[in-house]
Design an enzyme around this catalytic site. Sequence first.
Site, short mmCIF file in Angstrom:
data_model
loop_
_atom_site.label_atom_id
_atom_site.label_comp_id
_atom_site.label_asym_id
_atom_site.label_seq_id
_atom_site.Cartn_x
_atom_site.Cartn_y
_atom_site.Cartn_z
N LYS A 167 0.80 -1.23 0.00
CA LYS A 167 0.00 0.00 0.00
C LYS A 167 0.83 1.29 0.00
CE LYS A 167 -4.44 -1.28 0.15
NZ LYS A 167 -5.46 -0.76 -0.79
N SER A 222 0.43 -9.94 -0.61
CA SER A 222 0.23 -8.50 -0.60
C SER A 222 0.50 -7.83 0.75
CB SER A 222 -1.19 -8.16 -1.06
OG SER A 222 -2.15 -8.81 -0.24
#
Length: 417
Positions: free
Chosen positions: A60, A310
């Site tokens: 992110k 992720s």
Amino acid sequence: MTTQGVAVPPVGIDDIRAARELLAGVVSVTPVAGSRTLSDLCGGPVWFKCENLQRTGSFKIRGAYTRIARLSDVDRARGVVAASAGNHAQGVALAARLLGIEATVFMPVGAALPKVGATRGYGATVQLAGETVDGSIAAAREFATLTGAVFVHPFDHPDVIAGQGTVGLEILEQVPDVRTVLVGTGGGGLLGGVAAAIKAQRPDVHVVGVQAEGAAAWPDSLSAGEPRSLAAMRTIADGIAVGRPGDITFPQVAALVDDMITVDDDALSRALLHCLERAKLVVEPAGVAGVAALLEHPRRFATPAVAVLSGGNVDPLVLLHVIQHGMATAKRYLALRVRVSDRPGALAELLVQIGSHGANVLDVAHSRISGALSLGEVDVDVTLETRGPQHCAELVNALRTAGHTVGEIADGVPGGW
């Protein structure tokens, strides 16, 4: 899945390359790790793209920094506001600190405490609002309207998509012969960006989005040709629990992504346990969606395959629960109800039999109260630690051969008498 007539993707390869230049020295080029176990299972090389080892523990930071760094001086002075279950929150908090900008982050009321603490640790002001990320986004937008702060969307902005897409550039450089890339998907920012980076250079590579079954807004939306909202969500993968695809990510994903599949929480639990045990990697439930897809469908995807891990920001309590659940679904735990005679020494004999077959007894309870019991019989409930499905079958067969009536207990309900 790609259909004719879909609008041109909002983000292209040039946008992603520009984002990479902006991110140089800010984010890490995360490693890829080979998985021998999955390679054997899938019939060819399988790699993990380890964004769980990125700064702030997830991908992110790439999109958050790209978005915030491109703000004008006037917008920077107004500060930024964001909404997130945790990973985008940390990315925005760190990006804002690096750029000297004030940040406020809204997080769901049930957000993991370590993620809340980490976000505050990076210097952001944290406010809890909403039961899900969608509720937090609504609160953040209201804050932006009231204060003038710039809202940094967790996925639905071209700069965010471009930043996340730099993961795709790295994958092609690190695994140049890749044939399939699997990406866990919530709002679609990472998936859309990775797809743009890969398809522009290697259109033959199969790009697959993987959603949690209990929060899968994409399949219906793609079928309808427009973003559709879910009425409710329930999944352990809070990082990809998004109730509606974005207006910008939708055309991006619809135009470029080849397939969208779902995996349930049992599969996510097994995948998390697999990463811990076999790869020695700590990954959050949302981060193992691609691994879960490979474990569930080992021969479905062309290899070499890359699964994007992720993120690795997981609450220790959640990790404990998921590990236990994963062990249960993998038959590493076994709960049995065994009927024995109600006489001195019968329970001890049963436990000796279990131990002689290599199972470890974790818990024992017995009952004489059941309409199914004959006079002089007792039900013994035992919870065992085993070596896996084959060991479970061997143990049950041995107990039945010894003359016991044996039933397996699923979710506390006996069955299989």
